[in-house]
Design a protein around this motif. Structure first.
Motif, short mmCIF file in Angstrom:
data_model
loop_
_atom_site.label_atom_id
_atom_site.label_comp_id
_atom_site.label_asym_id
_atom_site.label_seq_id
_atom_site.Cartn_x
_atom_site.Cartn_y
_atom_site.Cartn_z
N UNK A 1 0.84 -1.20 0.00
CA UNK A 1 0.00 0.00 0.00
C UNK A 1 0.88 1.24 0.00
N UNK A 2 0.33 2.36 -0.49
CA UNK A 2 1.06 3.61 -0.35
C UNK A 2 1.10 3.98 1.13
N UNK A 3 2.20 4.57 1.55
CA UNK A 3 2.31 4.98 2.95
C UNK A 3 2.37 6.50 3.05
N UNK A 4 1.78 7.02 4.11
CA UNK A 4 1.84 8.46 4.40
C UNK A 4 2.34 8.61 5.83
N UNK A 5 3.27 9.52 6.02
CA UNK A 5 3.86 9.77 7.34
C UNK A 5 3.44 11.14 7.85
N UNK B 1 17.89 8.58 13.95
CA UNK B 1 17.10 7.33 14.03
C UNK B 1 15.81 7.47 13.23
N UNK B 2 15.29 8.68 13.19
CA UNK B 2 14.04 8.87 12.44
C UNK B 2 14.29 8.62 10.95
N UNK B 3 15.47 9.10 10.47
CA UNK B 3 15.76 8.91 9.05
C UNK B 3 15.88 7.42 8.72
N UNK B 4 16.49 6.66 9.63
CA UNK B 4 16.61 5.21 9.40
C UNK B 4 15.22 4.57 9.40
N UNK B 5 14.38 5.05 10.33
CA UNK B 5 13.03 4.52 10.38
C UNK B 5 12.28 4.81 9.07
N UNK B 6 12.39 6.04 8.58
CA UNK B 6 11.68 6.41 7.35
C UNK B 6 12.21 5.60 6.17
N UNK B 7 13.53 5.40 6.14
CA UNK B 7 14.10 4.63 5.03
C UNK B 7 13.51 3.22 4.97
N UNK B 8 13.02 2.74 6.11
CA UNK B 8 12.44 1.40 6.15
C UNK B 8 10.94 1.36 5.89
N UNK B 9 10.32 2.52 5.64
CA UNK B 9 8.87 2.51 5.33
C UNK B 9 8.70 2.19 3.85
N UNK B 10 8.08 1.04 3.53
CA UNK B 10 7.95 0.73 2.11
C UNK B 10 6.93 1.65 1.44
N UNK B 11 7.24 2.06 0.22
CA UNK B 11 6.25 2.76 -0.59
C UNK B 11 5.78 4.09 0.00
N UNK B 12 6.69 4.80 0.65
CA UNK B 12 6.31 6.09 1.25
C UNK B 12 6.03 7.11 0.15
N UNK B 13 4.80 7.62 0.11
CA UNK B 13 4.39 8.54 -0.95
C UNK B 13 4.40 9.98 -0.50
N UNK B 14 4.11 10.20 0.77
CA UNK B 14 3.97 11.60 1.19
C UNK B 14 4.21 11.73 2.69
#
Ligand code: 0X9
Ligand code: ZN
Length: 757
Positions: A161-165, A278-291
C-alpha cells in the motif's frame, strides 16, 4: 521572511520564542516590546539589549523580549518601540493555568487540553488497545536523554500500500502540532468503519503517525522553559540543536546557523542528533512512502518543497495543485485562512529540514503545515483551539491521503506549450496501489478551449499504469485547459491535478535541432581551448556503467551520448575526470527570428561518491556570439539535487540570458579540480526550439471549434459568446483582442464556407 515578520506582529506569547541565548527560564523581569528596526545596524544594536522573537531576525517590525532595565538604553537608541506587556511571565503563567484547568476537567475529550509526554504515550497505547487490528505501536528510536520516540502505524494490513507519514513537534514548544498529530491517529483509528472517507483512507493507505519527535525538548518545555524549541544537546556553552535543521539534505546553508546558541543551530554535521538520525533510518524502512507532512506551529501555512532553496522543486506541476487542494480543504472547514506555497519562497530559507529530506532523499512529497494561529497567541494557542485546529488540519491531511492512493500524472511531450495545428499525444500514468484498481473505462482526459464552458472528453487507452490520449489540433494563441480523471474501485474519483486544471498555451514551435547524439551534428570539444582535464574528457560514446557513470545513453532507440570518457576501467576512478575541466559546445544556431528559444536535454552528473560532494559544479553557459563570450545560465551543484547521478531533464530558456542572435551556442563544462574526487557526466537528447509568433492560417481564422471547416457551428460558438470579455484567443475571439464582437464576426463571415488546410 517578510510575511513571517508580519504575522508575528501581534504575537504575545512568542516571548523567548526565538531567543538566541541560554534560556532565561523566568521572564518576570522582561517586557514584551514591538520594535521596528529599520536596518541591520539598528537590529544589531537592539539585539545587544534584548532578544528578537523571530527565528531568523532581520530588519522590520518584530517582538522582542527586553529586560526591564535595558529600557533606558533602548530609549537612547531612538528606535521606535511599543510596550505590549510589562511582565512576560504573567502571560506564560496565565496560559499554564488555563491548560491545567482544562486537563483536570472531567468527562471532556483528550483534545480539550495539552498533555504531557507520558499522557500522550498512554493515550496512544489506549488507541492500540481499542483497535489492535488497526494500530501498532512504533518506536522510531531513542533521544539523547534516552527516551523513546513513539508513534503508531495504522494499517488494515495487506502489502504494497502507499504509505503516508505524519510527524510533529520536532520543535518542543509547538504543542498544538503534537496534539494535532495525536488527533490524526485518534480519528483514523476511532472513525474507521464509521466515517466512509476515513474507512477508505485506512483501507488504502498505511499511516505512520509520530506526534512527538523531540521528547527531551517537549518535557523541558513543560518543566523548565515553555518556549524551548530545540533538542537538549549540550553544546558546551549553550544547549540544543534545531532538529529541523539537522537532516542530511541541503544541510548547512544560509537557512540555518552554525552557532550553538542560535535557535536554528544545525548541529556539527547532518544527523548529528539521535532524534533525526534514528528517524531517518526509520523512514528509510517505510515501504512505498508517498507523502509526508511535518506539523509545526504557527502561521497557518501549507508549505511544499523546497525549504533549502528558492529554486523550483521537481514535480512542481503535481505539487502546486496538491498544496492548493490541501489548503482549500483546511480553510474550507471553518474559514481559517491558510496560505500555500513552496517553503523557502513563502516563509524563509531553512535548510536541513525534514520534509526536504523525505522529498529529496526518499522521493516522498514532503510538506510542512504551520498550524494556528498567526501570532495572537502564538505557541500558546488556547486549549479550546486544539480541536478546531486539528480538525481543519486533518481535512488537509485527508486530501493528501487520497492523492497518495491513485496517482495520475499527465505527461506532455512539450511541457512549455502545445504545438499548434498538431494532434498532441498525451501520456497519462495512473498508479493504483494495492487493492485499488481503476474502474473499467473510467480513465479519461478532459479539455476545453479557454476557461469557460464544458470540458470535452478524450478516452485514455492502454493498460495500467500507462495510458495515452491524443488532443485534437488547436490554433496558435489559444489557451487549453486539461485534466485527467479516473475512478478507483471503491468509487473515489481521482483527478490530476487534484483540483483545478493544467493550462497550456498553443504555440508555434520551430524545432531547430533535435539531436539524439547518435550522429555528429557539429558539436565541438574544448570550444574555448581552455580545457585542462587529463582524463575523463567529453566524447561521444556508448557508456559502460560504473558507480558514477550511466550504463546506457538516454535515447530509447539509441546507444550514444556525450560522456566524460565512457569507459569503466579497472576502478570507479580510472576514467573519471581528473586534473581540471572538460567542455563541449553545441553547433551555432540562428535564433534571431524568435522572441524566445528553449534548449532542453537530459543530463547525468555524479560527483557525490566517496560519501561527499566535490567542490566542482556542472556549468551550463550560453553565448550569442558563437562562443566569443559566455553567460552562465545554470549551475548544478556542487551539492544538492542533480549531483548524485541519474538521467535528469533540464530546460534552459535561452532568451533569459542573452539576446537571441544568429550565433547562439550552449556550452557544458564539468571539472574535477583539487582535491581529486570522482566526477562523471553525460548528456543526451539535446533539443533546441524557437517560439515563433502566431501566424493565423489563411482561411482558418473563423474555425472556432477547430473542426477544419468554417460553418454554422462556428457562428453559433461566436454568437453564444457575443458581447463578452474573454481570455484572448478563447473560442469566438478570432482577433485575439479579448472581446467577442463585430470585428470577430467579420473575420468569421469573410471565411464562411471555407475549409482549412
Ligand atoms: O523554521 C522552521 O523549522 C519552521 N518554522 S517554525 O516556526 N515552526 O520553526 C518552518 C520550516 C519550513 N521550511 C522553510 N521555511 N524552508
Ligand atoms: Zn516548528
Amino acid at each position: 521572511m517578510q510575511s513571517r515578520i508580519n504575522t508575528a506582529l501581534f504575537l504575545i506569547t512568542a516571548l523567548a520564542a526565538c531567543t538566541a541565548t541560554a534560556d532565561p527560564v523566568n521572564y518576570t523581569n522582561y517586557k514584551l516590546l514591538r520594535v521596528e528596526p529599520t536596518s541591520q545596524k539598528e537590529l544589531l544594536a537592539i539585539t545587544q539589549l534584548g532578544e528578537s522573537l523571530e527565528c531568523q531576525p532581520g530588519p522590520g517590525p518584530q517582538l522582542f523580549a527586553m529586560p526591564a532595565d535595558a529600557i533606558p538604553a533602548l530609549d537612547d537608541l531612538n528606535i521606535k518601540y511599543e510596550i505590549r506587556a510589562d511582565n512576560l511571565q504573567t502571560l506564560i503563567d496565565a496560559a499554564r493555568r488555563e491548560n491545567d484547568a482544562a486537563r483536570t476537567e472531567r468527562g471532556t475529550s483528550f483534545f480539550t487540553a495539552y498533555h504531557t509526554y507520558d499522557e500522550i504515550n498512554a493515550y496512544m497505547a489506549s488507541l492500540v488497545a481499542l483497535r489492535p487490528d488497526l494500530a501498532t505501536p512504533i518506536v522510531v528510536g531513542a533521544t539523547l536523554e534516552g527516551r523513546q520516540i513513539r508513534g503508531l502505524k495504522i494499517s488494515s494490513g495487506g502489502a504494497n500500500k502507499p504509505a503516508v507519514l505524519i510527524s510533529a513537534m520536532q520543535h518542543a514548544r509547538e504543542w498544538v502540532a503534537g496534539a494535532t498529530g495525536t488527533f490524526v491517529a485518534d480519528q483514523l483509528i476511532r472513525q474507521e468503519g464509521i466515517d466512509p472517507t476515513i474507512t477508505s483512507l485506512v483501507a488504502n493507505v498505511d499511516w505512520y503517525v509520530v506526534p512527538m519527535c523531540n521528547p527531551d525538548g517537549y518535557i523541558y518545555s513543560w518543566t523548565t522553559n515553555r518556549l524551548w524549541r530545540k533538542n537538549r544537546r549540550n553544546n558546551g556553552t549553550s544547549f540544543g540543536v534545531d532538529l529541523n535543521r539537522n537532516w542530511a539534505f541541503g544541510w548547512g546553508g544560509a537557512g540555518s546557523s552554525g552557532s550553538g546558541s542560535e535557535e536554528t543551530y544545525r548541529g556539527p554535521q547532518p544527523f548529528s542528533e539521535p532524534e533525526s538520525e534514528t528517524f531517518s533510518t526509520f523512514i528509510a524502512g517505510i515501504p512505498n512512502l508517498k507523502a509526508h507532512i511535518d506539523l509545526h506551529s504557527y502561521s497557518q501555512l501549507v508549505l511544499s518543497p523546497w525549504g533549502w532553496t528558492e529554486d523550483t522543486s521537481p514535480r512542481r506541476s503535481e505539487i502546486a495543485p496538491l498544496e492548493l487542494a490541501m489548503r482549500n480543504a483546511i480553510t474550507g472547514t471553518f474559514g481559517t485562512p491558510y496560505t500555500a506555497g513552496p517553503a523557502a519562497q513563502t516563509l524563509y530559507l531553512a535548510d536541513g529540514v525534514m520534509p526536504d529530506w523525505t522529498f529529496g532523499a526518499r522521493g516522498a512529497l514532503g510538506f510542512t503545515y504551520e498550524l494556528r494561529d498567526t501570532g495572537v497567541n502564538g505557541f500558546e494557542l488556547p486549549p479550546a483551539q486544539i480541536l478546531p485546529t486539528a480538525t481543519e488540519a486533518f481535512n488537509g491531511i485527508k486530501v493528501l491521503g487520497q492523492f497518495a492512493q491513485l496517482k495520475l500524472t499527465v505527461d506532455l511531450a512539450e511541457p512549455s506549450g502545445l504545438p499548434e495545428s498538431e494532434v498532441v499525444p498525451v501520456n497519462v500514468t495512473i498508479t493504483p496501489f494495492n487493492n485499488y484498481t481503476i474502474a473499467p473505462d473510467s480513465a479519461k482526459l478532459l479539455y476545453r478551449i479557454g476557461s469557460v464552458g464544458a470540458f470535452a472528453e478524450v478516452p485514455l487507452t492502454g493498460t495500467a499504469p500507462n495510458f495515452s490520449a491524443s488532443l485534437p489540433p488547436f490554433e496558435c494563441g489559444q489557451s487549453i485547459e486539461i485534466f485527467a480523471q479516473a475512478q478507483a474501485s471503491d468509487g473515489t474519483l481521482v483527478t490530476d491535478p487534484p483540483s483545478g486544471v493544467v493550462t497550456l498555451d498553443v504555440i508555434n514551435l520551430d524545432t531547430i535541432l533535435d539531436d539524439a547524439i547518435e550522429t555528429d551534428t557539429g558539436w565541438v570539444i574544448n570550444p574555448s581551448g581552455t580545457d585542462t582535464a587529463t582524463t575523463g574528457r567529453w566524447e561521444r560514446a556508448d557508456p559502460t556503467a560504473t558507480a558514477a557513470q550511466p550504463a546506457d545513453d538516454h535515447t530509447t532507440a539509441g546507444t550514444i551520448c556525450w560522456v566524460t570518457d565512457g569507459r569503466a576501467g579497472a576502478g570507479i576512478g580510472t576514467y573519471d575526470i581528473d586534473n581540471g575541466r572538460t567542455s563541449i559546445a553545441t553547433p551555432v544556431f540562428d535564433m534571431s527570428a524568435y522572441p524566445a528559444a528553449t534548449a532542453s536535454f537530459w543530463l547525468w552528473f555524479d560527483n557525490d561518491n566517496n560519501g561527499t560532494n566535490t567542490s566542482d559544479p556542472f556549468l551550463i553557459d550560453v553565448s550569442n556570439n558563437a562562443g566569443a563570450s559566455w553567460t552562465n545560465a545554470r549551475t548544478i551543484g556542487p551539492s544538492g539535487p542533480g549531483t548524485g547521478g541519474g538521467w535528469l531533464y533540464y530546460e534552459i530558456p535561452v532568451q533569459n540570458f542573452v539576446t537571441l542572435t544568429n550565433q547562439i551556442r550552449l556550452r557544458f563544462t564539468v571539472a574535477d579540480n583539487t582535491p581529486a574526487e570522482i566526477v562523471e557526466a553525460a548528456l543526451d537528447d539535446f533539443k533546441i526550439v524557437g517560439l515563433a509568433d502566431c501566424v493565423p492560417p489563411p482561411g482558418c481564422a473563423g474555425d472556432t471549434n477547430a473542426d477544419s471547416a468554417v460553418d454554422g457551428a462556428d457562428l453559433s460558438v461566436l454568437l453564444s459568446g457575443f458581447g463578452s470579455t474573454v481570455t484572448p484567443g478563447s473560442p469566438g475571439d478570432l482577433n485575439n483582442d479579448g472581446n467577442i464582437d463585430g470585428a470577430d464576426l467579420s473575420v468569421l463571415l469573410s471565411a464562411f464556407g471555407s475549409t482549412c488546410t
